[in-house]
Scaffold this active site. Sequence first.
Site, PDB file in Angstrom:
ATOM      1  N   SER A  38       0.810  -1.214   0.000  1.00  0.00           N
ATOM      2  CA  SER A  38       0.000   0.000   0.000  1.00  0.00           C
ATOM      3  C   SER A  38       0.848   1.271   0.000  1.00  0.00           C
ATOM      4  O   SER A  38       0.504   2.255  -0.664  1.00  0.00           O
ATOM      5  CB  SER A  38      -0.950   0.005   1.205  1.00  0.00           C
ATOM      6  OG  SER A  38      -0.232  -0.123   2.418  1.00  0.00           O
ATOM      7  N   ALA A  91       7.782  -1.434   4.303  1.00  0.00           N
ATOM      8  CA  ALA A  91       8.203  -2.506   5.207  1.00  0.00           C
ATOM      9  C   ALA A  91       7.073  -2.774   6.191  1.00  0.00           C
ATOM     10  O   ALA A  91       6.197  -1.929   6.406  1.00  0.00           O
ATOM     11  CB  ALA A  91       9.479  -2.133   5.949  1.00  0.00           C
ATOM     12  N   GLU A 111      11.238  -8.742  -4.080  1.00  0.00           N
ATOM     13  CA  GLU A 111      11.691  -7.513  -3.434  1.00  0.00           C
ATOM     14  C   GLU A 111      13.168  -7.614  -3.081  1.00  0.00           C
ATOM     15  O   GLU A 111      13.938  -6.675  -3.300  1.00  0.00           O
ATOM     16  CB  GLU A 111      10.860  -7.251  -2.176  1.00  0.00           C
ATOM     17  CG  GLU A 111       9.428  -6.834  -2.460  1.00  0.00           C
ATOM     18  CD  GLU A 111       8.548  -6.812  -1.232  1.00  0.00           C
ATOM     19  OE1 GLU A 111       7.458  -6.212  -1.310  1.00  0.00           O
ATOM     20  OE2 GLU A 111       8.928  -7.378  -0.196  1.00  0.00           O
TER      21      GLU A 111
END
Length: 226
Positions: A38, A91, A111
């Site tokens: 998000s 994170a 990632e």
Amino acid sequence: MAQLPPRERLKRDCARAALERIRPALDRQTTVGVGTGSTANHFIDALAEVKSSFGATVASSEDTAARLRGHGIRVLDLGDAERVAVYVDGADEVAPDRSLIKGGGGALTREKIVAAKAERFLCIVDDSKMVARLGAFPLPVEVVPMASRLVAERLAGLGGTPRRREGFVTDNGNPILDIHDLVIDDAAGLEATINDIPGVVTNGIFAIRRPEAVIVASPNGIEIVA
């Protein structure tokens, strides 16, 4: 336009602060690595406003690639990118030494690969992600399917409580074990130990390759942890 909830405003603010930090170095030869989640989505939306000032992006997930393309931003496969100038991602937890837990969205392996390729790594979070010690957030571990039980047993031996993430597989086609109850005092050491378990693809501790800076948004403004 509908007003964003307070937490989403903070995510937007740290994303925009990251863009301002990297913007002077952008040019038409620059490839930007983009994370998943998000907060990363707010960075994508900000990046779209300056898409004519850089060359391309590398995405850490299929969802991120779709959002970038939806903004008309060029997306390269990592193998086609000569260099990735910077990687920007969120994170799930951030410790004071900038070690991270990532992978709540399940994209931890890609990632970690993009972060390893990038010359710079910036983490963007709101202040709720800052912790005194990693481990309250369950640690994601991506595993080869046939090794799930073996890996779970080894992780239990390290003091964790493994739980398979139900109804989920990664973009790589693998399951994730979420490890609860881990005590993480030596993040880099535990990252290496878990990665050495046969059948582990990777785990969500980012300490061996940690960000050079963490951009933290709170109601009091932006703080840079470096």
